[in-house]
Design an enzyme around this catalytic site. Sequence first.
Site, short mmCIF file in Angstrom:
data_model
loop_
_atom_site.label_atom_id
_atom_site.label_comp_id
_atom_site.label_asym_id
_atom_site.label_seq_id
_atom_site.Cartn_x
_atom_site.Cartn_y
_atom_site.Cartn_z
N SER A 48 42.08 65.79 -10.89
CA SER A 48 42.02 64.36 -10.55
C SER A 48 40.60 63.85 -10.77
O SER A 48 40.38 62.64 -10.82
CB SER A 48 42.45 64.13 -9.10
OG SER A 48 41.76 65.02 -8.22
N ASP A 86 41.14 73.79 -10.47
CA ASP A 86 42.41 73.27 -11.01
C ASP A 86 42.42 73.42 -12.53
O ASP A 86 41.55 72.86 -13.22
CB ASP A 86 42.49 71.78 -10.62
CG ASP A 86 43.91 71.26 -10.66
OD1 ASP A 86 44.84 72.04 -10.94
OD2 ASP A 86 44.07 70.05 -10.41
N LYS A 116 44.59 76.72 -9.61
CA LYS A 116 45.88 76.02 -9.41
C LYS A 116 46.47 75.69 -10.78
O LYS A 116 45.72 75.31 -11.70
CB LYS A 116 45.68 74.74 -8.60
CG LYS A 116 46.99 73.96 -8.40
CD LYS A 116 46.86 72.85 -7.38
CE LYS A 116 46.22 71.59 -7.91
NZ LYS A 116 46.94 70.97 -9.05
N GLU A 185 53.94 67.92 -4.61
CA GLU A 185 53.49 66.52 -4.67
C GLU A 185 54.68 65.58 -4.79
O GLU A 185 55.57 65.77 -5.64
CB GLU A 185 52.55 66.35 -5.88
CG GLU A 185 52.00 64.94 -6.02
CD GLU A 185 50.81 64.82 -6.94
OE1 GLU A 185 50.30 65.85 -7.42
OE2 GLU A 185 50.38 63.68 -7.18
O1 KIV Z 1 44.05 67.23 -9.13
C1 KIV Z 1 44.30 67.05 -7.94
O2 KIV Z 1 43.52 66.45 -7.19
C2 KIV Z 1 45.56 67.55 -7.42
C3 KIV Z 1 45.97 67.11 -6.05
C4 KIV Z 1 46.61 65.79 -6.16
C5 KIV Z 1 46.84 68.09 -5.40
O3 KIV Z 1 46.24 68.26 -8.10
#
Ligand code: KIV
Length: 288
Positions: A48, A86, A116, A185
């Site tokens: 994000s 992520d 993630k 989500e």
């Molecule tokens: O990238 C992010 O911030 C996310 C959250 C919304 C869980 O994947």
Amino acid sequence: MKHGRLDIGAIQAKKQRGEKITMLTAYDFPTARLLDEAGIDSILVGDSAGNVVLGYRDTIPVTMDEMVLLTKAVTRAVKRAFVIGDMPFMSFNVSVEKAIENAGRFVKEGGAQAVKIEGGTHVEDTVRAIVRAGIPVVGHIGLTPQTAGMLGGYRVQGRTAAAARRIVNDAVLLEQAGAGMIVVECVPAELAGLLSSRVKVPVIGIGSGAQCDGQVLVVNDMLGIAGEIAPKFVKRYAELGAAIATASAEFRDEVSRGTFPGPEHAVKMEPSEYRKLVGRARARSKRR
Ligand code: KIV
């Protein structure tokens, strides 16, 4: 615990004890330090970042190099929280080997403790391989922003029994593949509750109601500094965007009026040194 930080076992133990898990995103050193000091269990360096700090339209353009840079800044600040990197779009989709290599970058270069990955059944083998390589994996199901186009846009997932069953199946398969935690989500609250009862690993919700084992929010949304309107499920705990705008306008006005900096913000020279300085300058200009 590694370097004093919580590990995946400590996070999972919270679910076993019936304690809620807290997770927020962070992308920089000062924010990560504040969240860590506030006792947030886990910090997600989310892709994000693409929307909220890098100014992209969505998360698609975010690169591994950008994510590693942001993760390094976060992990330099964190003493206690479990840090998750992520994996951005196309960093895990090309091949399992490439996915392991990129997951390794988050840990080796970024200092994260886990990665993630968005997706359900189709990332099962990738999750298994990364876990086998020794890196904890957090799954991400329901609305997966990297593939929102395939899901009909940014909308609630799993509204029908059939769609909900597929999401439950995703969660079960991810757990079997070794995922240590699952983010869900934008699914209905009942479905999130069902998911949490079907898997042993913690289910962390975003826009998925209160029955999850924990909650995650994008920090810029909850602090009121997101550029765009935050999603409906976000609770704004502060209005920092408004505070920054007010402070910046005040600074602009004071500098324009000459009221900042005041004497209390300035350093003065010893008068004798100043006289010497000015005297020499005057002598030099007379010689010219
Ligand atoms: O990238 C992010 O911030 C996310 C959250 C919304 C869980 O994947």
